[in-house]
Design an enzyme around this catalytic site. Structure first.
Site, PDB file in Angstrom:
ATOM      1  N   ASP A   1       0.777  -1.163   0.010  1.00 34.21           N
ATOM      2  CA  ASP A   1      -0.159  -0.060  -0.034  1.00 34.21           C
ATOM      3  C   ASP A   1       0.818   1.170   0.136  1.00 34.21           C
ATOM      4  OD1 ASP A   1      -3.046   1.070   0.925  1.00 34.21           O
ATOM      5  OD2 ASP A   1      -1.297   2.120   1.796  1.00 34.21           O
TER       6      ASP A   1
ATOM      7  N   TYR B   1       3.457   9.810  -0.695  1.00 38.18           N
ATOM      8  CA  TYR B   1       4.464   9.403   0.322  1.00 38.18           C
ATOM      9  C   TYR B   1       5.596   9.480  -0.520  1.00 38.18           C
ATOM     10  CZ  TYR B   1       0.578   6.500   2.353  1.00 38.18           C
ATOM     11  OH  TYR B   1      -0.675   6.240   3.129  1.00 38.18           O
TER      12      TYR B   1
ATOM     13  N   LYS C   1      -2.872   5.979  -4.370  1.00 33.48           N
ATOM     14  CA  LYS C   1      -3.845   6.879  -4.143  1.00 33.48           C
ATOM     15  C   LYS C   1      -3.568   8.228  -4.915  1.00 33.48           C
ATOM     16  CE  LYS C   1      -3.581   4.716   0.572  1.00 33.48           C
ATOM     17  NZ  LYS C   1      -2.281   4.629   0.977  1.00 33.48           N
TER      18      LYS C   1
ATOM     19  N   HIS D   1      -7.660   9.903  -1.968  1.00 34.76           N
ATOM     20  CA  HIS D   1      -6.731   9.887  -0.450  1.00 34.76           C
ATOM     21  C   HIS D   1      -7.727  10.349   0.681  1.00 34.76           C
ATOM     22  CE1 HIS D   1      -2.528   9.357   0.829  1.00 34.76           C
ATOM     23  NE2 HIS D   1      -3.236   9.140   2.007  1.00 34.76           N
TER      24      HIS D   1
HETATM   25  N1  LIG Z   1      -5.063   6.559   3.690  1.00 37.39           N
HETATM   26  C1  LIG Z   1      -4.341   7.054   4.634  1.00 37.39           C
HETATM   27  O1  LIG Z   1      -4.756   8.494   5.060  1.00 37.39           O
HETATM   28  C2  LIG Z   1      -3.537   6.460   5.310  1.00 37.39           C
HETATM   29  C3  LIG Z   1      -2.836   7.240   6.563  1.00 37.39           C
HETATM   30  C4  LIG Z   1      -2.042   6.442   7.286  1.00 37.39           C
HETATM   31  C5  LIG Z   1      -1.482   5.157   7.063  1.00 37.39           C
HETATM   32  N2  LIG Z   1      -1.894   4.719   5.875  1.00 37.39           N
HETATM   33  C6  LIG Z   1      -1.537   3.374   5.288  1.00 37.39           C
HETATM   34  O2  LIG Z   1      -1.596   2.480   6.374  1.00 37.39           O
HETATM   35  C7  LIG Z   1      -0.353   1.969   6.639  1.00 37.39           C
HETATM   36  C8  LIG Z   1      -0.300   1.420   7.994  1.00 37.39           C
HETATM   37  O3  LIG Z   1      -0.275   2.448   8.978  1.00 37.39           O
HETATM   38  P1  LIG Z   1       0.687   3.711   9.613  1.00 37.39           P
HETATM   39  O4  LIG Z   1       1.952   3.210   9.001  1.00 37.39           O
HETATM   40  O5  LIG Z   1       0.220   4.769   9.721  1.00 37.39           O
HETATM   41  O6  LIG Z   1       0.944   2.804  11.341  1.00 37.39           O
HETATM   42  P2  LIG Z   1       0.978   1.199  12.012  1.00 37.39           P
HETATM   43  O7  LIG Z   1       0.862   0.303  10.735  1.00 37.39           O
HETATM   44  O8  LIG Z   1      -0.153   1.131  12.877  1.00 37.39           O
HETATM   45  O9  LIG Z   1       2.253   1.690  12.720  1.00 37.39           O
HETATM   46  C9  LIG Z   1       3.376   1.783  12.360  1.00 37.39           C
HETATM   47  C10 LIG Z   1       4.279   1.848  13.524  1.00 37.39           C
HETATM   48  O10 LIG Z   1       4.167   0.823  14.535  1.00 37.39           O
HETATM   49  C11 LIG Z   1       5.662   0.345  14.685  1.00 37.39           C
HETATM   50  N3  LIG Z   1       5.661  -1.258  14.560  1.00 37.39           N
HETATM   51  C12 LIG Z   1       5.354  -2.061  13.403  1.00 37.39           C
HETATM   52  N4  LIG Z   1       5.258  -3.208  13.707  1.00 37.39           N
HETATM   53  C13 LIG Z   1       5.502  -3.294  15.061  1.00 37.39           C
HETATM   54  C14 LIG Z   1       5.428  -4.365  16.029  1.00 37.39           C
HETATM   55  N5  LIG Z   1       5.399  -5.629  15.708  1.00 37.39           N
HETATM   56  N6  LIG Z   1       5.774  -4.155  17.293  1.00 37.39           N
HETATM   57  C15 LIG Z   1       5.744  -2.648  17.702  1.00 37.39           C
HETATM   58  N7  LIG Z   1       5.655  -1.713  17.072  1.00 37.39           N
HETATM   59  C16 LIG Z   1       5.656  -1.970  15.702  1.00 37.39           C
HETATM   60  C17 LIG Z   1       6.362   0.976  13.433  1.00 37.39           C
HETATM   61  O11 LIG Z   1       7.637   1.232  14.003  1.00 37.39           O
HETATM   62  P3  LIG Z   1       9.207   0.466  12.956  1.00 37.39           P
HETATM   63  O12 LIG Z   1       8.815   1.121  11.679  1.00 37.39           O
HETATM   64  O13 LIG Z   1      10.097   1.232  13.876  1.00 37.39           O
HETATM   65  O14 LIG Z   1       8.988  -0.751  13.041  1.00 37.39           O
HETATM   66  C18 LIG Z   1       5.665   2.305  13.253  1.00 37.39           C
HETATM   67  O15 LIG Z   1       6.222   3.342  14.196  1.00 37.39           O
HETATM   68  C19 LIG Z   1       0.590   2.967   6.096  1.00 37.39           C
HETATM   69  O16 LIG Z   1       2.048   2.668   6.256  1.00 37.39           O
HETATM   70  C20 LIG Z   1       0.028   3.445   4.955  1.00 37.39           C
HETATM   71  O17 LIG Z   1       0.327   2.535   3.883  1.00 37.39           O
HETATM   72  C21 LIG Z   1      -2.726   5.248   5.119  1.00 37.39           C
END
Ligand SMILES: NC(=O)c1ccc[n+]([C@@H]2O[C@H](COP(=O)([O-])OP(=O)(O)OC[C@H]3O[C@@H](n4cnc5c(N)ncnc54)[C@H](OP(=O)(O)O)[C@@H]3O)[C@@H](O)[C@H]2O)c1
Length: 278
Positions: free
Chosen positions: A48, A53, A78, A109
């Site tokens: 994704d 990004y 997106k 988005h």
């Molecule tokens: N459509 C939108 O507006 C929107 C907005 C935000 C995100 N997204 C999408 O959703 C995806 C996921 O959301 P997100 O990246 O915002 O947040 P997330 O996946 O909830 O959290 C990522 C954070 O959690 C940590 N993490 C990952 N695995 C872990 C584990 N096993 N134990 C402890 N901590 C862990 C990561 O740190 P490390 O990297 O240091 O491991 C990072 O700081 C994004 O990458 C993006 O593709 C979309």
């Protein structure tokens, strides 16, 4: 490079999407090729990304060098807010950066309701899916009122709505609306983006200890059992493996109910009704 055993979900347009994947928000473009290559080596097949990004080119390079047949991958990107009046041009530019002839899912988005351009953007996505260059189309961060307008004006139901959703922010009314209209839920920030004490709550740590799983695995498993599509982001290879190891156990109904009880309607990302990033 063996694919992980990930279940598929059938979208309302008949296409299949892997329920679990890899997100690259805030992955440094300079690091993205290496990190996505590691995710693909680990067995991830669903990526994704988004034009905003700034890492589509690097995602494309990782895909190209992986040698994995295109049909085994599921790629989402997106349409950014400032491009809502030119969805065709923005889509072409994303394909070019990704080095692909087709993506699997293309999303609007944000609704940016203060600009009144999302409906026109959606009509553009309908034309793009008609051209076959994306297999499915959907939206992201759309609230009930934004979906109602889109359905009322165009009659074309998005395949997914990608929204902030995790145990501290469960979006029940919006989720219910989406389920009624067969719009699949993609949960962004599935781990609350590391911005809360979610992984320390006892509703999470107790089942983790009982099973020899980590708190993150428990939260991700909770999403899977609710039918959410998730793509946690990590830059660490060990966590790529950890996050994906959630298909060999199940939470009980009682454990699920305890986590359901954590809903505090606490968001960590922006409010889609007012978010106006350009
Ligand atoms: N459509 C939108 O507006 C929107 C907005 C935000 C995100 N997204 C999408 O959703 C995806 C996921 O959301 P997100 O990246 O915002 O947040 P997330 O996946 O909830 O959290 C990522 C954070 O959690 C940590 N993490 C990952 N695995 C872990 C584990 N096993 N134990 C402890 N901590 C862990 C990561 O740190 P490390 O990297 O240091 O491991 C990072 O700081 C994004 O990458 C993006 O593709 C979309």
């Amino acid at each position: 490079m063996t694919a992980l055993p990930i279940p598929n979900i059938r979208l309302n347009d008949g296409n299949l999407i892997p329920q679990f994947g890899f997100g690259v928000f805030l992955v440094d473009p300079a690091e993205t090729e290496r990190i996505v290559s590691e995710a693909l080596e680990t067995g991830y097949r669903h990526i994704d990304t988004a034009s905003v990004y700034g890492n589509e080119e690097a995602v494309g390079r990782a895909i190209a060098s992986s040698g994995i047949p295109r049909e085994e991958l599921f790629i989402t990107t997106k349409l950014w807010n400032t491009d809502q009046e030119d969805p065709h041009g923005a889509f072409d530019a994303s394909l070019e950066r990704l080095g692909l002839e087709q993506v699997d899912l293309y999303l609007v988005h944000w609704p940016v309701p203060m600009h009144g351009t999302a409906l026109g953007a959606w009509r553009g996505l309908v034309e793009i899916v008609g051209s076959g260059r994306t297999r499915s189309i959907g939206v992201s961060n759309f609230e009930v009122e934004h979906l109602e307008q889109l359905l009322g004006e165009t009659g074309v139901v998005p395949a997914v709505n990608q929204i902030e959703l995790h145990p501290l922010h469960q979006r029940r009314e919006l989720v219910e609306f989406c389920r009624e209209h067969e719009i699949a839920i993609e949960a962004w920030g599935p781990l609350s983006q590391g911005k809360s004490d979610l992984l320390e709550r006892e509703e999470i740590t107790v089942p983790a200890r009982l099973r020899g799983k980590t708190p993150a695995q428990i939260v991700l498993r909770w999403h899977i059992q609710h039918g959410n599509i998730v793509f946690p982001k990590t830059t660490r290879r060990a966590r790529m493996v950890e996050n994906a190891a959630i298909f060999d156990f199940a939470l009980s109904d009682a454990e699920m109910a305890l986590i359901d009880g954590l809903d505090e309607q606490q968001n960590f990302g922006p409010d889609p009704r007012t978010f106006d990033a350009r």
